[in-house]
Design a protein around this motif. Structure first.
Motif, PDB file in Angstrom:
ATOM      1  N   VAL A   1       0.837  -1.206   0.000  1.00  0.00           N
ATOM      2  CA  VAL A   1       0.000   0.000   0.000  1.00  0.00           C
ATOM      3  C   VAL A   1       0.871   1.256   0.000  1.00  0.00           C
ATOM      4  CG1 VAL A   1      -1.721   1.312   1.288  1.00  0.00           C
ATOM      5  CG2 VAL A   1      -1.931  -1.167   1.108  1.00  0.00           C
ATOM      6  N   ILE A   2       1.942   1.252   0.775  1.00  0.00           N
ATOM      7  CA  ILE A   2       2.846   2.410   0.795  1.00  0.00           C
ATOM      8  C   ILE A   2       3.422   2.659  -0.588  1.00  0.00           C
ATOM      9  CG2 ILE A   2       5.020   3.323   1.723  1.00  0.00           C
ATOM     10  CD1 ILE A   2       4.395   1.748   4.307  1.00  0.00           C
ATOM     11  N   SER A   3       3.779   1.590  -1.291  1.00  0.00           N
ATOM     12  CA  SER A   3       4.346   1.740  -2.639  1.00  0.00           C
ATOM     13  C   SER A   3       3.321   2.348  -3.597  1.00  0.00           C
ATOM     14  CB  SER A   3       4.841   0.382  -3.166  1.00  0.00           C
ATOM     15  OG  SER A   3       3.753  -0.484  -3.453  1.00  0.00           O
ATOM     16  N   GLN A   4       2.061   1.976  -3.439  1.00  0.00           N
ATOM     17  CA  GLN A   4       1.010   2.553  -4.284  1.00  0.00           C
ATOM     18  C   GLN A   4       0.831   4.043  -3.990  1.00  0.00           C
ATOM     19  OE1 GLN A   4      -2.251  -0.010  -3.208  1.00  0.00           O
ATOM     20  NE2 GLN A   4      -1.559  -1.711  -4.491  1.00  0.00           N
ATOM     21  N   ILE A   5       0.863   4.398  -2.706  1.00  0.00           N
ATOM     22  CA  ILE A   5       0.689   5.795  -2.305  1.00  0.00           C
ATOM     23  C   ILE A   5       1.861   6.653  -2.793  1.00  0.00           C
ATOM     24  CG2 ILE A   5       0.625   7.357  -0.315  1.00  0.00           C
ATOM     25  CD1 ILE A   5      -0.899   5.117   1.176  1.00  0.00           C
ATOM     26  N   LYS A   6       3.076   6.119  -2.635  1.00  0.00           N
ATOM     27  CA  LYS A   6       4.281   6.875  -2.992  1.00  0.00           C
ATOM     28  C   LYS A   6       4.646   6.749  -4.461  1.00  0.00           C
ATOM     29  CE  LYS A   6       5.349   8.491   1.131  1.00  0.00           C
ATOM     30  NZ  LYS A   6       5.232   9.951   1.416  1.00  0.00           N
ATOM     31  N   LYS A   7       3.902   5.905  -5.189  1.00  0.00           N
ATOM     32  CA  LYS A   7       4.147   5.697  -6.626  1.00  0.00           C
ATOM     33  C   LYS A   7       5.585   5.226  -6.871  1.00  0.00           C
ATOM     34  CE  LYS A   7       0.601   8.875  -8.354  1.00  0.00           C
ATOM     35  NZ  LYS A   7      -0.160   8.877  -7.084  1.00  0.00           N
ATOM     36  N   LEU A   8       5.978   4.236  -6.070  1.00  0.00           N
ATOM     37  CA  LEU A   8       7.275   3.596  -6.209  1.00  0.00           C
ATOM     38  C   LEU A   8       7.067   2.090  -6.261  1.00  0.00           C
ATOM     39  CD1 LEU A   8       9.185   5.633  -3.467  1.00  0.00           C
ATOM     40  CD2 LEU A   8       9.513   5.858  -5.941  1.00  0.00           C
ATOM     41  N   THR A   9       8.089   1.351  -6.657  1.00  0.00           N
ATOM     42  CA  THR A   9       7.968  -0.101  -6.672  1.00  0.00           C
ATOM     43  C   THR A   9       8.056  -0.630  -5.245  1.00  0.00           C
ATOM     44  OG1 THR A   9      10.339  -0.527  -6.860  1.00  0.00           O
ATOM     45  CG2 THR A   9       9.109  -0.173  -8.921  1.00  0.00           C
TER      46      THR A   9
END
Length: 257
Positions: A231-239
């Motif tokens: 979820v953090i990766s989706q929020i931060k737009k990172l892998t």
């Protein structure tokens, strides 16, 4: 591929059979920061650290309970000093937000809790150890003021909840926050991650606290942090590997692991 680090858990509160089950699920977990409730809890976490190499204990007194007599607190502080080389941090300490705002609370005095928190902050500075804080909502700015008063910057606000003004203050002071698996289904936590620097974020389980959503009915365990990373990766737009690498480095550096 780096491994996960659980930045905040209460291993001593798991039942023996649950703990045995839990430790079989930690193949991809490098370290577990197990925080303490009181002196007996500190001693149990120390025993767990001696038994399991992955367990890194933190010693303190959880604020969401009645304060013990002064003599018992003095015994706790002395024990922590004697065992400072065996811990990675002071924690969990803080202020009793839920205790004093709950139903049937009468004649509650916050003053003594503030004195004890300040003692722990001073101890963390004296021992040069990070401090793990339970300070949410209106208590967070109070904790910030005490940290600033004593120039303590190595502070970890676990499972933080609060307003954006306080978040900005924490960010500027270099404080860290950690999020639990409830980031998967709680917008409040998702919004926090959206506005807080990834370089100051860690992940935790706070087990054995049980979670809702997709985790309902499941023993809280470190594998849940994978969903937090997603979820953090989706929020931060990172892998996911990028987020995992950064959070791993944050936690390892913060706790000196």
């Amino acid at each position: 591929m780096v491994n996960l680090i659980d930045a905040h858990v209460h291993l001593d509160l798991y039942k023996d059979d649950e703990l045995e089950q839990l430790m079989t699920m930690t193949n991809q977990v490098e370290s577990i920061i197990s925080v303490s409730f009181h002196l007996d809890s500190c001693k149990k976490n120390l025993l767990l650290a001696e038994k399991f190499e992955k367990v890194k204990p933190a010693f303190g007194f959880h604020p969401e309970q009645a304060l013990p007599p002064g003599q018992e607190l003095e015994e706790l502080f002395n024990w922590i000093k004697e065992n400072q080389d065996k811990m990675v941090a002071i924690g969990e300490v803080g202020l009793p937000f839920y205790l004093r705002t709950g139903k049937n609370v009468v004649n509650f005095s916050l003053e003594r809790y503030l004195e004890v928190l300040e003692q722990f902050i001073l101890l963390s500075k004296q021992l040069d150890k990070p401090i793990v804080l339970h300070a949410v909502y209106d208590d967070a700015p109070i904790a910030c003021t005490l940290l600033e008063k004593h120039s303590v910057t190595k502070a970890h606000f676990h499972w933080f909840k609060g307003d954006y003004k306080t978040l900005e203050r924490m960010k500027n002071n270099g404080y860290f926050v950690s999020v639990t698996p409830d980031i998967v289904y709680e917008k409040e936590i998702q919004d926090l991650v959206r506005c807080y620097p990834l370089e100051q974020i860690m992940v935790e389980t706070d087990g054995p606290w049980a979670f809702e959503g997709p985790f309902k009915g499941t023993l809280t365990n470190p594998t849940m942090m994978k969903e937090s990373i997603k979820v953090i990766s989706q929020i931060k737009k990172l892998t996911e590997p990028e987020v995992l690498e950064q959070i791993y480095r944050n936690t390892k550096d913060f706790y000196g692991l």
